[in-house]
Scaffold this active site. Structure first.
Site, PDB file in Angstrom:
ATOM      1  N   SER A 148      10.699 -10.340   5.837  1.00  0.00           N
ATOM      2  CA  SER A 148      12.013 -10.317   6.511  1.00  0.00           C
ATOM      3  C   SER A 148      13.077 -11.184   5.855  1.00  0.00           C
ATOM      4  O   SER A 148      14.013 -11.628   6.522  1.00  0.00           O
ATOM      5  CB  SER A 148      11.855 -10.727   7.986  1.00  0.00           C
ATOM      6  N   GLY A 154       9.348  -6.545   0.146  1.00  0.00           N
ATOM      7  CA  GLY A 154       8.541  -5.343   0.241  1.00  0.00           C
ATOM      8  C   GLY A 154       9.381  -4.097   0.325  1.00  0.00           C
ATOM      9  O   GLY A 154       9.570  -3.385  -0.663  1.00  0.00           O
ATOM     10  N   THR A 181       0.841  -1.188   0.000  1.00  0.00           N
ATOM     11  CA  THR A 181       0.000   0.000   0.000  1.00  0.00           C
ATOM     12  C   THR A 181       0.881   1.246   0.000  1.00  0.00           C
ATOM     13  O   THR A 181       1.733   1.391   0.868  1.00  0.00           O
ATOM     14  CB  THR A 181      -0.913   0.005   1.235  1.00  0.00           C
ATOM     15  N   GLN A 187      -3.548  -7.350  -6.828  1.00  0.00           N
ATOM     16  CA  GLN A 187      -4.008  -7.880  -5.548  1.00  0.00           C
ATOM     17  C   GLN A 187      -5.370  -7.272  -5.216  1.00  0.00           C
ATOM     18  O   GLN A 187      -5.498  -6.061  -5.049  1.00  0.00           O
ATOM     19  CB  GLN A 187      -3.031  -7.569  -4.414  1.00  0.00           C
ATOM     20  N   TYR A 198      -7.961  -8.488   6.758  1.00  0.00           N
ATOM     21  CA  TYR A 198      -8.965  -7.974   5.838  1.00  0.00           C
ATOM     22  C   TYR A 198     -10.108  -8.979   5.687  1.00  0.00           C
ATOM     23  O   TYR A 198     -10.139 -10.016   6.349  1.00  0.00           O
ATOM     24  CB  TYR A 198      -8.319  -7.575   4.514  1.00  0.00           C
TER      25      TYR A 198
END
Length: 382
Positions: A296, A317, A29, A102, A187
């Protein structure tokens, strides 16, 4: 014998496309679209810059107006949205990349101010912890507690499933190579999966089979319309982010993984966000298809996991936020840019399209190629 780092750059077939490497730009996002959800010129450039990834998964796009939870986030429920995304997919494909959309319905994690006064909907009328601060103050959403949602009726659940199907059809129209259903991070699909947020007594509540029915019905609807190779799923088993809890996360996600395996989807993305059980070792053997891990990883740990057979793809990410040419940096052992966390949810080019490519940096805070990035408290994925 293949050197461990070489496995990152082997091609892999997923769904309808062959990826040029195993490095995935994870969904993140970033809040740079127009207020009406149409992708902006900045979105086009941002994704085009990162097309050397084996696969790009876009930030979460809402499949209906009721699925929207953040300002400046993109949608995929109108022809205008599809036309905007067509510019993105064309730009990525022109650079030889592959891209999935997505689809993300936030469910109860919205606000009437985002929904023209409507009450957010969820699996059940269970309010998220009103004292929790799940996102940094820079995230563009109303700065107040989440309200109590309204439970979807059974008929409305089927209508939301149809929203997902239509959104996937628009994704095909927009030129995407596939869609990923965001069933993680608290979500809407995870609200159905989790025992504390799903108190239903109809066919979508109670047993694990019933709680999983919503997600599986979405996958089945898209597969019937677009083919199973066009749909993928993201899970975050057992993660309590956004105030979701599961009485038996291992049982729930083992069942879901087995069911998804039967459906021959494009891939399954699984994140281990600090669980006290081995999420990957538990679920990987249950899924017969391309498996993606995320959260990670460094270049070295990703290569080691792929080489050991623990995964097929690894999502990055924050590293892709700061390094548009991350694949080339990993291949050549070049230093990586440090991400600017303060700009994650801001608007404009800063911290979005202005990160330098290798050889053009004037920054003095470069990191070693295999440096771990400091986790942030907010969920920057999806």
């Amino acid at each position: 014998m293949t050197a461990p780092l070489d496995v990152l750059f082997k091609p892999l077939r997923i769904g309808n496309v062959t990826l040029k490497n195993r490095l995935v730009m994870a969904p993140m996002t970033r809040n740079r679209s127009h207020l009406d959800g149409v992708p902006s010129a900045l979105n086009v450039l941002h994704y085009q810059q990162r097309a050397s990834a084996g696969l790009i998964v876009t930030e979460g796009v809402y499949p209906s107006e009721m699925g929207k939870g953040y300002l400046f986030s993109p949608g995929l429920c109108t022809d205008a949205h599809a036309a905007g995304w067509q510019q993105v997919t064309d730009a990525v494909h022109d650079k030889g990349g592959a891209i999935f959309a997505q689809i993300m319905h936030v469910g109860r994690l919205s606000d009437p101010l985002m929904l023209d006064g409507a009450q957010p909907v969820g699996a059940s009328a269970v309010q998220p912890d009103p004292t929790a601060r799940h996102y940094t103050v820079t995230c563009p959403r109303p700065k107040r507690a989440y309200p109590e949602p309204r439970a979807l009726t059974t008929a409305e659940v089927y209508a939301v499933i149809e929203d997902y199907r239509r959104s996937a059809a628009l994704a095909r129209k927009a030129g995407f190579d596939g869609v990923e259903i965001h069933a993680a991070s608290g979500y809407l699909p995870m609200q159905f999966l989790s025992t504390n947020t799903n108190l239903r007594s109809d066919e979508f509540g109670g047993s694990v089979e019933n709680r999983a029915r919503f997600l599986l019905a979405i996958v089945d609807a898209i597969a019937a319309d677009q083919g199973s190779a066009f749909v993928a799923v993201k899970l975050s088993p057992g993660w309590t982010f956004h105030n979701v809890f599961d009485d038996d996360a291992v049982g729930t996600y083992s069942y879901v993984t087995k069911e998804l395996s039967k459906r021959h989807i494009a891939y399954l993305q699984v994140g281990n966000y600090g669980m006290d059980w081995d999420v990957y070792a538990t679920l990987r053997p249950l899924f017969d298809g391309p498996f993606m891990t995320v959260a990670s990883f460094t270049r070295q740990s990703a290569a080691e996991m792929i080489a050991a057979g623990g995964t097929d793809l690894v999502g990055f990410g924050q590293a892709f936020i700061a390094n548009p040419d991350l694949a080339e940096r990993f291949r050549n052992g070049w230093e990586i840019n440090r991400p600017d966390i303060a700009t994650y949810y801001s608007q404009g080019a800063e911290g979005y399209t202005d990160y330098p490519f290798h050889g053009h940096s004037t920054r003095d805070d470069l990191l070693p190629t295999d440096a771990p990035l400091v986790p942030v408290s907010a969920d920057v994925t999806g």
